[in-house]
Enzyme design. Structure first.
Site, short mmCIF file in Angstrom:
data_model
loop_
_atom_site.label_atom_id
_atom_site.label_comp_id
_atom_site.label_asym_id
_atom_site.label_seq_id
_atom_site.Cartn_x
_atom_site.Cartn_y
_atom_site.Cartn_z
CE1 TYR A 45 65.44 44.79 -15.18
CE2 TYR A 45 67.24 46.19 -14.40
CZ TYR A 45 66.37 45.13 -14.20
OH TYR A 45 66.40 44.41 -13.03
CD GLN A 48 55.57 51.21 -15.31
OE1 GLN A 48 55.34 50.04 -15.00
NE2 GLN A 48 55.04 52.23 -14.65
CG HIS A 131 52.38 55.32 -23.00
ND1 HIS A 131 51.17 55.94 -22.75
CD2 HIS A 131 53.20 56.29 -23.51
CE1 HIS A 131 51.26 57.22 -23.09
NE2 HIS A 131 52.47 57.45 -23.56
CD GLU A 250 52.19 79.13 5.25
OE1 GLU A 250 51.23 78.51 4.73
OE2 GLU A 250 52.30 79.27 6.48
CD GLU A 254 50.45 74.06 5.76
OE1 GLU A 254 49.35 73.95 6.31
OE2 GLU A 254 51.05 75.15 5.64
#
Length: 360
Positions: A45, A48, A131, A250, A254
């Site tokens: 649990y 996934q 997986h 920067e 952004e």
């Protein structure tokens, strides 16, 4: 010997000449028909396991959970409406009751639980993974299923949280799929499961290719490289006298709030076409500098995954009784970095104020 059959796709859809299977080929009604005689036991649990089990439950499939009684996951499942002795059981009993066993506990947990799970796999069962780790590296994991069960994989190309969120908001997501052993109707079962958890489309792979690409992606552009790139640029700006806020905005703000969403919506080419000529010229020139250097580094990472250096390191780490404490220290080091401390302060600031172009 495991059985592998070549499939003829019923869809005419392709992306870059690779066939894909669309959700309109597998409506909820068709998926319900394909799985109507199945009991789906979801073991685990985590991100996934929780998301896939809830999505299947919401689509009215017969779903059980297999968890360790009274652990954190068990209590979380009860909070989500699962009922002990009705659709919530210990791992052994859930495996015994299921015809489809979704093996969605952690990679290390799969190794630890395998002998318990294996004894309750019966002929014609389906063993499901998200997986390829346990099967591909079975010479380390000792996960060797019997020949008389289907072995399939649906691997969402997103986090478990996104699997659930995009099911609820109807945006959907994408997964790869693989059929490692087709013992009895594995393909139809795989399709029914794939589109019952919310996929928009799926594409075929193998357990091996999923592992190699997934582990490389995590170590490179999805997590490892992106953290390194953020930190490298942040350090350079700070070392050259820029303020923490200027370096942060920067480098991170952004990127995450402005440019990456644009790339997601429209593509990198659109961003290049719709930015300043100064940004265009510099981005194109420096991309050509970065790309060959990064290609070599990503290839080194891929080779390290393929030659099993990465898996050997992972296994050794998990054998260390002090690994959790060491890992916690490494994660604390990341969270204490100045750039992520600023991120948390800005997140708090946003949550405490109304934004309408200006801070009010």
């Amino acid at each position: 010997m495991f059985r592998h059959f070549k499939r003829q796709y019923s869809t005419k859809s392709f992306i870059n000449k690779q066939p894909i299977i669309l959700s309109n080929k597998y409506t909820p009604y068709k998926c319900k028909q394909l799985l109507e005689n199945e009991t789906i036991s979801v073991l685990g649990y985590g991100p996934q396991g929780r998301s896939q089990s809830l999505n299947l439950r919401d689509n009215n499939h017969n779903v059980l959970l297999g968890l360790r009684p009274n652990g954190n996951s068990w209590n979380n499942a009860i909070n989500d409406g699962w009922k002990p002795n009705k659709n919530l059981f210990n791992i052994d009993e859930a495996t015994h009751k299921g015809s489809i066993i979704k093996y969605l506990i952690s990679d290390n947990g799969q190794i630890e639980q395998w002998e318990n799970v294996k004894q309750f796999l019966y002929p014609n069962n389906t063993l499901y993974f998200s997986h390829g780790f346990g099967i591909h590296y079975n010479h380390y994991t000792n996960i060797t299923p019997p020949n008389d069960v289907n072995i399939i994989m649906i691997s969402p190309k997103c986090s478990g949280k996104t699997v659930r969120d995009n099911f609820l908001n109807s945006k959907g997501f994408t997964s790869s799929f693989a059929i490692h052993n087709d013992y009895n109707n594995a393909y139809d079962i795989c399709m029914g499961l794939a589109f019952s958890i919310g996929n928009n489309y799926i594409f075929e792979t193998t357990f091996e290719k999923e592992v190699l690409s997934d582990l490389t992606g995590e170590r490179c552009i999805l997590m490892g490289m992106i953290q390194a790139a953020f930190l490298a640029q942040y350090k350079v700006l700070r070392n050259n006298g820029h303020s923490p806020l200027e370096a942060y905005h920067e480098t991170i703000e952004e990127a995450l709030t402005s440019l990456y969403p644009i790339i997601d919506d429209n593509g990198m080419d659109w961003l290049y076409k719709n930015c300043s000529t100064t940004a265009q010229r510099g981005a194109i020139d420096w991309a050509n500098v970065f790309e060959p250097k990064l290609t070599n580094m990503v290839q080194d990472c891929y080779d390290s995954v393929k030659d099993e250096t990465e898996i050997k390191r992972l296994i050794e780490c998990n054998k260390d009784p002090n690994y959790k404490e060491k890992l916690d220290d490494e994660l604390k080091e990341i969270s204490s970095q100045e750039m992520w401390q600023i991120k948390q302060e800005i997140k708090k600031l946003k949550s405490q104020n109304k934004w309408n172009g200006f801070l009010l």
